[in-house]
Scaffold this motif. Structure first.
Motif, PDB file in Angstrom:
ATOM      1  N   GLU A  80      12.913   4.817  -8.837  1.00 63.17           N
ATOM      2  CA  GLU A  80      12.023   5.538  -8.886  1.00 63.17           C
ATOM      3  C   GLU A  80      10.763   5.168  -8.589  1.00 63.17           C
ATOM      4  OE1 GLU A  80      12.349   7.202 -12.650  1.00 63.17           O
ATOM      5  OE2 GLU A  80      14.418   8.067 -12.118  1.00 63.17           O
ATOM      6  N   SER A  81      10.196   3.832  -8.830  1.00 64.85           N
ATOM      7  CA  SER A  81       8.735   3.251  -9.030  1.00 64.85           C
ATOM      8  C   SER A  81       8.616   2.694  -7.592  1.00 64.85           C
ATOM      9  CB  SER A  81       8.724   2.178  -9.864  1.00 64.85           C
ATOM     10  OG  SER A  81       9.582   1.170  -9.554  1.00 64.85           O
ATOM     11  N   PRO A  82       7.273   2.512  -7.163  1.00 61.54           N
ATOM     12  CA  PRO A  82       6.753   1.988  -5.886  1.00 61.54           C
ATOM     13  C   PRO A  82       7.533   0.531  -5.853  1.00 61.54           C
ATOM     14  CG  PRO A  82       5.009   2.987  -6.893  1.00 61.54           C
ATOM     15  CD  PRO A  82       6.091   2.965  -7.996  1.00 61.54           C
ATOM     16  N   GLU A  83       7.476  -0.343  -7.056  1.00 58.67           N
ATOM     17  CA  GLU A  83       8.242  -1.444  -6.690  1.00 58.67           C
ATOM     18  C   GLU A  83       9.539  -1.517  -6.399  1.00 58.67           C
ATOM     19  OE1 GLU A  83       6.756  -0.110  -9.370  1.00 58.67           O
ATOM     20  OE2 GLU A  83       5.270  -1.700 -10.460  1.00 58.67           O
ATOM     21  N   GLY A  84      10.266  -0.551  -7.091  1.00 62.17           N
ATOM     22  CA  GLY A  84      11.812  -0.298  -6.782  1.00 62.17           C
ATOM     23  C   GLY A  84      11.724   0.262  -5.216  1.00 62.17           C
ATOM     24  N   ALA A  85      11.031   0.962  -4.567  1.00 64.63           N
ATOM     25  CA  ALA A  85      10.934   1.381  -3.546  1.00 64.63           C
ATOM     26  C   ALA A  85      10.945   0.156  -2.198  1.00 64.63           C
ATOM     27  CB  ALA A  85       9.787   2.415  -2.955  1.00 64.63           C
ATOM     28  N   ILE A  86      10.479  -0.798  -2.734  1.00 63.12           N
ATOM     29  CA  ILE A  86      10.322  -2.130  -1.788  1.00 63.12           C
ATOM     30  C   ILE A  86      11.641  -2.628  -1.569  1.00 63.12           C
ATOM     31  CG2 ILE A  86       9.687  -4.513  -1.760  1.00 63.12           C
ATOM     32  CD1 ILE A  86       7.563  -3.731  -4.014  1.00 63.12           C
ATOM     33  N   ARG A 137       0.822  -5.215   0.532  1.00 57.86           N
ATOM     34  CA  ARG A 137       1.776  -4.666   1.794  1.00 57.86           C
ATOM     35  C   ARG A 137       2.583  -3.754   1.617  1.00 57.86           C
ATOM     36  NH1 ARG A 137      -0.317  -9.715   1.122  1.00 57.86           N
ATOM     37  NH2 ARG A 137      -1.185 -10.922   2.641  1.00 57.86           N
ATOM     38  N   ASP A 138       3.222  -4.112   0.147  1.00 56.73           N
ATOM     39  CA  ASP A 138       4.149  -3.190  -0.074  1.00 56.73           C
ATOM     40  C   ASP A 138       3.550  -1.686  -0.670  1.00 56.73           C
ATOM     41  OD1 ASP A 138       6.174  -5.091  -0.063  1.00 56.73           O
ATOM     42  OD2 ASP A 138       5.700  -5.896  -2.046  1.00 56.73           O
ATOM     43  N   GLY A 139       2.516  -1.698  -1.177  1.00 54.57           N
ATOM     44  CA  GLY A 139       2.119  -0.507  -1.371  1.00 54.57           C
ATOM     45  C   GLY A 139       1.673   0.030  -0.309  1.00 54.57           C
ATOM     46  N   LEU A 140       1.240  -0.310   0.738  1.00 52.32           N
ATOM     47  CA  LEU A 140       1.041   0.355   2.208  1.00 52.32           C
ATOM     48  C   LEU A 140       2.263   1.248   2.428  1.00 52.32           C
ATOM     49  CD1 LEU A 140      -0.987   0.906   4.554  1.00 52.32           C
ATOM     50  CD2 LEU A 140      -0.106  -1.483   5.523  1.00 52.32           C
ATOM     51  N   MET A 141       3.246   0.483   2.558  1.00 49.94           N
ATOM     52  CA  MET A 141       4.455   0.959   2.766  1.00 49.94           C
ATOM     53  C   MET A 141       4.787   2.272   2.062  1.00 49.94           C
ATOM     54  SD  MET A 141       8.288  -1.019   2.775  1.00 49.94           S
ATOM     55  CE  MET A 141       8.033  -0.877   0.717  1.00 49.94           C
ATOM     56  N   THR A 142       4.835   1.933   0.658  1.00 48.89           N
ATOM     57  CA  THR A 142       5.137   3.232  -0.133  1.00 48.89           C
ATOM     58  C   THR A 142       4.262   4.351  -0.077  1.00 48.89           C
ATOM     59  OG1 THR A 142       3.936   2.030  -1.939  1.00 48.89           O
ATOM     60  CG2 THR A 142       6.459   1.723  -1.661  1.00 48.89           C
ATOM     61  N   GLY A 143       2.754   3.819   0.114  1.00 40.98           N
ATOM     62  CA  GLY A 143       1.932   4.823   0.465  1.00 40.98           C
ATOM     63  C   GLY A 143       2.028   5.854   1.690  1.00 40.98           C
ATOM     64  N   LEU A 144       2.409   4.983   2.845  1.00 44.11           N
ATOM     65  CA  LEU A 144       2.841   5.860   3.991  1.00 44.11           C
ATOM     66  C   LEU A 144       4.083   6.601   3.922  1.00 44.11           C
ATOM     67  CD1 LEU A 144       1.729   2.911   6.591  1.00 44.11           C
ATOM     68  CD2 LEU A 144       0.570   4.970   6.010  1.00 44.11           C
ATOM     69  N   HIS A 145       4.940   6.014   3.241  1.00 41.23           N
ATOM     70  CA  HIS A 145       6.157   6.635   2.850  1.00 41.23           C
ATOM     71  C   HIS A 145       5.874   8.099   2.378  1.00 41.23           C
ATOM     72  CE1 HIS A 145       9.961   8.152   0.897  1.00 41.23           C
ATOM     73  NE2 HIS A 145       9.367   7.674  -0.099  1.00 41.23           N
ATOM     74  N   ARG A 146       5.069   8.103   1.309  1.00 41.17           N
ATOM     75  CA  ARG A 146       4.543   9.306   0.445  1.00 41.17           C
ATOM     76  C   ARG A 146       3.893  10.278   1.380  1.00 41.17           C
ATOM     77  NH1 ARG A 146       0.062   9.994  -2.125  1.00 41.17           N
ATOM     78  NH2 ARG A 146      -0.467   8.108  -2.024  1.00 41.17           N
ATOM     79  N   LEU A 147       2.948   9.862   2.355  1.00 48.76           N
ATOM     80  CA  LEU A 147       2.225  10.731   2.867  1.00 48.76           C
ATOM     81  C   LEU A 147       2.993  11.425   4.125  1.00 48.76           C
ATOM     82  CD1 LEU A 147      -1.314   8.829   3.266  1.00 48.76           C
ATOM     83  CD2 LEU A 147      -0.632  10.960   1.816  1.00 48.76           C
ATOM     84  N   THR A 148       3.669  10.597   4.732  1.00 47.92           N
ATOM     85  CA  THR A 148       4.380  11.074   6.067  1.00 47.92           C
ATOM     86  C   THR A 148       5.734  11.677   5.840  1.00 47.92           C
ATOM     87  OG1 THR A 148       5.561   8.928   6.385  1.00 47.92           O
ATOM     88  CG2 THR A 148       3.438   8.932   7.309  1.00 47.92           C
ATOM     89  N   GLY A 149       6.531  11.286   4.620  1.00 52.27           N
ATOM     90  CA  GLY A 149       7.628  12.001   4.202  1.00 52.27           C
ATOM     91  C   GLY A 149       8.837  11.250   4.985  1.00 52.27           C
ATOM     92  N   ARG A 150       8.617  10.086   5.935  1.00 48.06           N
ATOM     93  CA  ARG A 150       9.421   9.201   6.447  1.00 48.06           C
ATOM     94  C   ARG A 150      10.062   8.546   5.371  1.00 48.06           C
ATOM     95  NH1 ARG A 150      10.067  11.916  11.031  1.00 48.06           N
ATOM     96  NH2 ARG A 150       8.065  12.427  12.168  1.00 48.06           N
TER      97      ARG A 150
END
Length: 249
Positions: A240-246, A139-152
Motif C-alpha cells: 500500500e505505501s509508496p515504499e512498497g510500490a518501489i 527517485r522512487d517518489g518521482l516514480m510513485t508520484g507520476l504513477h498516482r497522477l497518470t494512473g499508469r
C-alpha cells in the motif's frame, strides 16, 4: 514509562539505525558496482555519465541529481520524509568515501565478485531503508508520484523512467553492461526478501505485549496471540505505501 512507550522508543531507534545503515550501505554497494566496471544500476549510469562530463565526483553528482529530482516533487505534490532528505546526502557521501578507499578491480576474477557483492548489498540496503518507513527516496517518489497522477502502472512508470535515465546516462558516457541487466533482474526479488527480514512491527504489533500481559479471569492458562512475523508486518508496506510500490515491477 509504560511498556508501550518503551516499545515505541526502541522501535524508533531501530528504524533510525536501519534508515541510515541502509542508506550508507546503498552508497557502498553503488561504489562496488563502479569498481567492478561491468555496468551500473540505471541511475548510476546517469550519475557516472554526468560525472564524466562535469569533472565532479559521482557521489556529488548523485547528491545534485537527487536534489533536482526532489524539486520535481513540488508539481506532483509528493511529500518528503526524513528518509527522502537523508537519501539525497547520505548515499552520495558514502559512495565517494568508499570509492576513495577502494581501488579499481583488475581482471574478471576480481570484478565479477565485486559486481555480485554490490548487487546483493544493494538489495540488503534497499530492504533496510524501505522497512524503516521514513519515506521513499527522491527517485522512487518521482516514480510513485507520476504513477498516482497518470494512473499508469508502477511497472510501466518505472520502466519508462529507467529507460530514459539509462539512455541519457549511456549517451553521456555512463557504463552499461552485463551488470546493468543482472541488477535489473535481481534487485526486485532481493529487495523484497530483505524487506521481509528487516520489517519493523507497526504500532499495533508493538503494543500487543502490553495488551496480552493483562490476566484473563475466565481462563486459567490464557493462550497468547502469535506475534506477527515479517510476512504479516511488511504486507502493508509492500502493498500500500509508496515504499512498497518501489518493489512492484
Amino acid at each position: 514509562m509504560s511498556i508501550a512507550s518503551g516499545s515505541r522508543g526502541r522501535q524508533l531507534t531501530r528504524r533510525l539505525v536501519q534508515l541510515y545503515a541502509g542508506l550508507a550501505l546503498y552508497g557502498i554497494s553503488s561504489a562496488l558496482l563502479v569498481r567492478a566496471g561491468l555496468g551500473l544500476e540505471p541511475w548510476g549510469v546517469l550519475h557516472q555519465g554526468l560525472a564524466e562530463r562535469t569533472g565532479l565526483t559521482i557521489g556529488v553528482v548523485s547528491i545534485i541529481v537527487g536534489a533536482a529530482v526532489l524539486l520535481l516533487w513540488i508539481p506532483i505534490r509528493q511529500r518528503p520524509g526524513l528518509g527522502t532528505v537523508s537519501n539525497v546526502f547520505v548515499i552520495g557521501l558514502a559512495m565517494d568515501g568508499t570509492l576513495a578507499l577502494l581501488p579499481d578491480g583488475h581482471g574478471l576474477p576480481v570484478r565479477i565478485p565485486l559486481l555480485v557483492l554490490g548487487i546483493v548489498l544493494n538489495g540488503v540496503a534497499t530492504g533496510l531503508y524501505i522497512a524503516a518507513r521514513f519515506g521513499p527516496g527522491p527517485r522512487d517518489g518521482l516514480m510513485t508520484g507520476l504513477h498516482r497522477l497518470t494512473g499508469r502502472s508502477i511497472r510501466l512508470t518505472r520502466t519508462l523512467i529507467e529507460i530514459a535515465v539509462v539512455t541519457t546516462g549511456f549517451l553521456l558516457g555512463g557504463s552499461v553492461g552485463v551488470g546493468t541487466v543482472l541488477y535489473a533482474l535481481s534487485i526486485g526479488p532481493l529487495a523484497q526478501l530483505f524487506l521481509r527480514l528487516f520489517a519493523v512491527p507497526g504500532p499495533e504489533a508493538a503494543a500487543a505485549p502490553e495488551r496480552e500481559s493483562a490476566p484473563r479471569p475466565d481462563t486459567a492458562a490464557p493462550a497468547r496471540k502469535a506475534t506477527p512475523g515479517p510476512e504479516a508486518v511488511d504486507t502493508p508496506v509492500a502493498a500500500e505505501s509508496p515504499e512498497g510500490a518501489i518493489l512492484r515491477r
